[in-house]
Design a protein around this motif. Structure first.
Motif, PDB file in Angstrom:
ATOM      1  N   TYR A 157     102.804  47.839 -55.632  1.00  0.00           N
ATOM      2  CA  TYR A 157     103.149  49.107 -56.296  1.00  0.00           C
ATOM      3  C   TYR A 157     104.260  48.877 -57.316  1.00  0.00           C
ATOM      4  N   LEU A 158     105.313  48.155 -56.908  1.00  0.00           N
ATOM      5  CA  LEU A 158     106.457  47.922 -57.798  1.00  0.00           C
ATOM      6  C   LEU A 158     106.107  47.012 -58.968  1.00  0.00           C
ATOM      7  N   VAL A 159     105.301  45.980 -58.735  1.00  0.00           N
ATOM      8  CA  VAL A 159     104.881  45.096 -59.829  1.00  0.00           C
ATOM      9  C   VAL A 159     104.007  45.880 -60.810  1.00  0.00           C
ATOM     10  N   GLY A 160     103.100  46.694 -60.274  1.00  0.00           N
ATOM     11  CA  GLY A 160     102.275  47.534 -61.140  1.00  0.00           C
ATOM     12  C   GLY A 160     103.123  48.491 -61.951  1.00  0.00           C
ATOM     13  N   LEU A 161     104.146  49.041 -61.327  1.00  0.00           N
ATOM     14  CA  LEU A 161     105.043  49.960 -62.019  1.00  0.00           C
ATOM     15  C   LEU A 161     105.850  49.243 -63.094  1.00  0.00           C
ATOM     16  N   PHE A 162     106.316  48.047 -62.783  1.00  0.00           N
ATOM     17  CA  PHE A 162     107.090  47.263 -63.746  1.00  0.00           C
ATOM     18  C   PHE A 162     106.245  46.918 -64.975  1.00  0.00           C
ATOM     19  N   ASN A 163     104.990  46.580 -64.765  1.00  0.00           N
ATOM     20  CA  ASN A 163     104.106  46.177 -65.857  1.00  0.00           C
ATOM     21  C   ASN A 163     103.412  47.347 -66.555  1.00  0.00           C
ATOM     22  N   ALA A 164     103.561  48.538 -66.034  1.00  0.00           N
ATOM     23  CA  ALA A 164     102.875  49.700 -66.612  1.00  0.00           C
ATOM     24  C   ALA A 164     103.461  50.051 -67.976  1.00  0.00           C
ATOM     25  N   GLU A 165     102.572  50.506 -68.840  1.00  0.00           N
ATOM     26  CA  GLU A 165     103.001  50.969 -70.156  1.00  0.00           C
ATOM     27  C   GLU A 165     103.197  52.481 -70.090  1.00  0.00           C
ATOM     28  N   MET A 166     104.347  52.862 -69.558  1.00  0.00           N
ATOM     29  CA  MET A 166     104.696  54.274 -69.446  1.00  0.00           C
ATOM     30  C   MET A 166     106.184  54.418 -69.682  1.00  0.00           C
ATOM     31  N   ALA A 167     106.616  55.636 -69.948  1.00  0.00           N
ATOM     32  CA  ALA A 167     108.030  55.900 -70.216  1.00  0.00           C
ATOM     33  C   ALA A 167     108.869  55.578 -68.975  1.00  0.00           C
ATOM     34  N   LEU A 168     110.125  55.254 -69.208  1.00  0.00           N
ATOM     35  CA  LEU A 168     111.028  54.892 -68.121  1.00  0.00           C
ATOM     36  C   LEU A 168     111.197  56.042 -67.120  1.00  0.00           C
ATOM     37  N   ASN A 169     111.241  57.274 -67.616  1.00  0.00           N
ATOM     38  CA  ASN A 169     111.381  58.399 -66.689  1.00  0.00           C
ATOM     39  C   ASN A 169     110.142  58.554 -65.806  1.00  0.00           C
ATOM     40  N   GLU A 170     108.977  58.201 -66.329  1.00  0.00           N
ATOM     41  CA  GLU A 170     107.747  58.254 -65.529  1.00  0.00           C
ATOM     42  C   GLU A 170     107.768  57.162 -64.457  1.00  0.00           C
ATOM     43  N   LYS A 171     108.254  55.987 -64.816  1.00  0.00           N
ATOM     44  CA  LYS A 171     108.395  54.917 -63.824  1.00  0.00           C
ATOM     45  C   LYS A 171     109.373  55.336 -62.730  1.00  0.00           C
ATOM     46  N   GLY A 172     110.452  55.997 -63.136  1.00  0.00           N
ATOM     47  CA  GLY A 172     111.424  56.493 -62.158  1.00  0.00           C
ATOM     48  C   GLY A 172     110.812  57.511 -61.210  1.00  0.00           C
ATOM     49  N   TYR A 173     109.948  58.355 -61.735  1.00  0.00           N
ATOM     50  CA  TYR A 173     109.254  59.350 -60.912  1.00  0.00           C
ATOM     51  C   TYR A 173     108.432  58.657 -59.828  1.00  0.00           C
ATOM     52  N   TYR A 174     107.647  57.660 -60.216  1.00  0.00           N
ATOM     53  CA  TYR A 174     106.795  56.973 -59.252  1.00  0.00           C
ATOM     54  C   TYR A 174     107.608  56.128 -58.271  1.00  0.00           C
ATOM     55  N   LEU A 175     108.702  55.549 -58.709  1.00  0.00           N
ATOM     56  CA  LEU A 175     109.581  54.799 -57.806  1.00  0.00           C
ATOM     57  C   LEU A 175     110.196  55.748 -56.780  1.00  0.00           C
ATOM     58  N   THR A 176     110.674  56.885 -57.235  1.00  0.00           N
ATOM     59  CA  THR A 176     111.264  57.870 -56.324  1.00  0.00           C
ATOM     60  C   THR A 176     110.239  58.362 -55.313  1.00  0.00           C
ATOM     61  N   LEU A 177     109.001  58.561 -55.756  1.00  0.00           N
ATOM     62  CA  LEU A 177     107.950  58.983 -54.823  1.00  0.00           C
ATOM     63  C   LEU A 177     107.699  57.944 -53.743  1.00  0.00           C
ATOM     64  N   LEU A 178     107.725  56.665 -54.114  1.00  0.00           N
ATOM     65  CA  LEU A 178     107.532  55.614 -53.108  1.00  0.00           C
ATOM     66  C   LEU A 178     108.658  55.655 -52.080  1.00  0.00           C
ATOM     67  N   LEU A 179     109.886  55.726 -52.551  1.00  0.00           N
ATOM     68  CA  LEU A 179     111.025  55.756 -51.637  1.00  0.00           C
ATOM     69  C   LEU A 179     110.996  57.003 -50.757  1.00  0.00           C
ATOM     70  N   PHE A 180     110.702  58.144 -51.350  1.00  0.00           N
ATOM     71  CA  PHE A 180     110.616  59.397 -50.608  1.00  0.00           C
ATOM     72  C   PHE A 180     109.491  59.346 -49.575  1.00  0.00           C
ATOM     73  N   GLY A 181     108.343  58.827 -49.976  1.00  0.00           N
ATOM     74  CA  GLY A 181     107.213  58.731 -49.060  1.00  0.00           C
ATOM     75  C   GLY A 181     107.488  57.796 -47.897  1.00  0.00           C
ATOM     76  N   LEU A 182     108.108  56.653 -48.171  1.00  0.00           N
ATOM     77  CA  LEU A 182     108.428  55.707 -47.095  1.00  0.00           C
ATOM     78  C   LEU A 182     109.409  56.329 -46.108  1.00  0.00           C
ATOM     79  N   PHE A 183     110.434  56.988 -46.631  1.00  0.00           N
ATOM     80  CA  PHE A 183     111.410  57.630 -45.750  1.00  0.00           C
ATOM     81  C   PHE A 183     110.756  58.727 -44.913  1.00  0.00           C
ATOM     82  N   ALA A 184     109.919  59.532 -45.549  1.00  0.00           N
ATOM     83  CA  ALA A 184     109.260  60.617 -44.833  1.00  0.00           C
ATOM     84  C   ALA A 184     108.322  60.082 -43.743  1.00  0.00           C
ATOM     85  N   ALA A 185     107.585  59.032 -44.049  1.00  0.00           N
ATOM     86  CA  ALA A 185     106.644  58.462 -43.069  1.00  0.00           C
ATOM     87  C   ALA A 185     107.382  57.879 -41.873  1.00  0.00           C
ATOM     88  N   VAL A 186     108.455  57.157 -42.130  1.00  0.00           N
ATOM     89  CA  VAL A 186     109.227  56.567 -41.028  1.00  0.00           C
ATOM     90  C   VAL A 186     109.898  57.662 -40.206  1.00  0.00           C
TER      91      VAL A 186
END
Length: 143
Positions: free
Chosen positions: A27-56
């Motif tokens: 997920y992180l490598v795909g996000l790093f290599n994605a051609e999208m705005a930095l704020n969009e990458k931040g959105y998806y990174l935050t979702l991963l962190l939020f989802g992991l915390f919520a699942a645990v």
């Protein structure tokens, strides 16, 4: 009476860690290599962190209830809500993203694999502690 817990096998422990690391790193490598705005990458990174915390947190709450450890209904409901919101926000984000369908599927599957891996690692940790292989540090109590 607490349910009897069996110690997870080394193969399942390794598979759990592999799923968590493979999903998160992909997920992180795909996000790093994605051609999208930095704020969009931040959105998806935050979702991963939020989802992991919520699942645990949800896994811990469910396990605590099974073991007779009190968990408030409010916290239990918030765990479910947070997990569902993270999944919904990922779905909405990917739906509206200007990515190829294969890229959207990649992010969705990597996210799901990460959540599964996090829950499995947390379960293994609790099972190992219950089986007596790991010491639980004492919780300091105010007297």
């Amino acid at each position: 009476m607490k349910p009897q817990v069996t110690k997870p096998s080394p193969a399942f422990i390794a598979a759990s860690w592999t799923a968590l690391l493979l999903g998160a790193v992909a997920y992180l490598v795909g996000l790093f290599n994605a051609e999208m705005a930095l704020n969009e990458k931040g959105y998806y990174l935050t979702l991963l962190l939020f989802g992991l915390f919520a699942a645990v947190s949800l896994q811990k709450s469910v396990r605590d209830r099974v073991e007779g450890i009190p968990v408030s209904s409010l916290y239990y409901s918030l765990c479910w809500f947070a997990l569902l919101v993270s999944l919904l926000l990922l779905l909405v984000g990917l739906w509206n993203a200007t990515l190829l369908l294969s890229e959207k599927g990649f992010y969705g599957m990597a996210f799901a694999l990460s959540l599964f891996g996090a829950v499995a690692v947390q379960k293994n940790t609790r099972d190992l502690m219950a089986a007596g292989d790991r010491e639980i540090p004492p919780i300091p109590r105010a007297e």
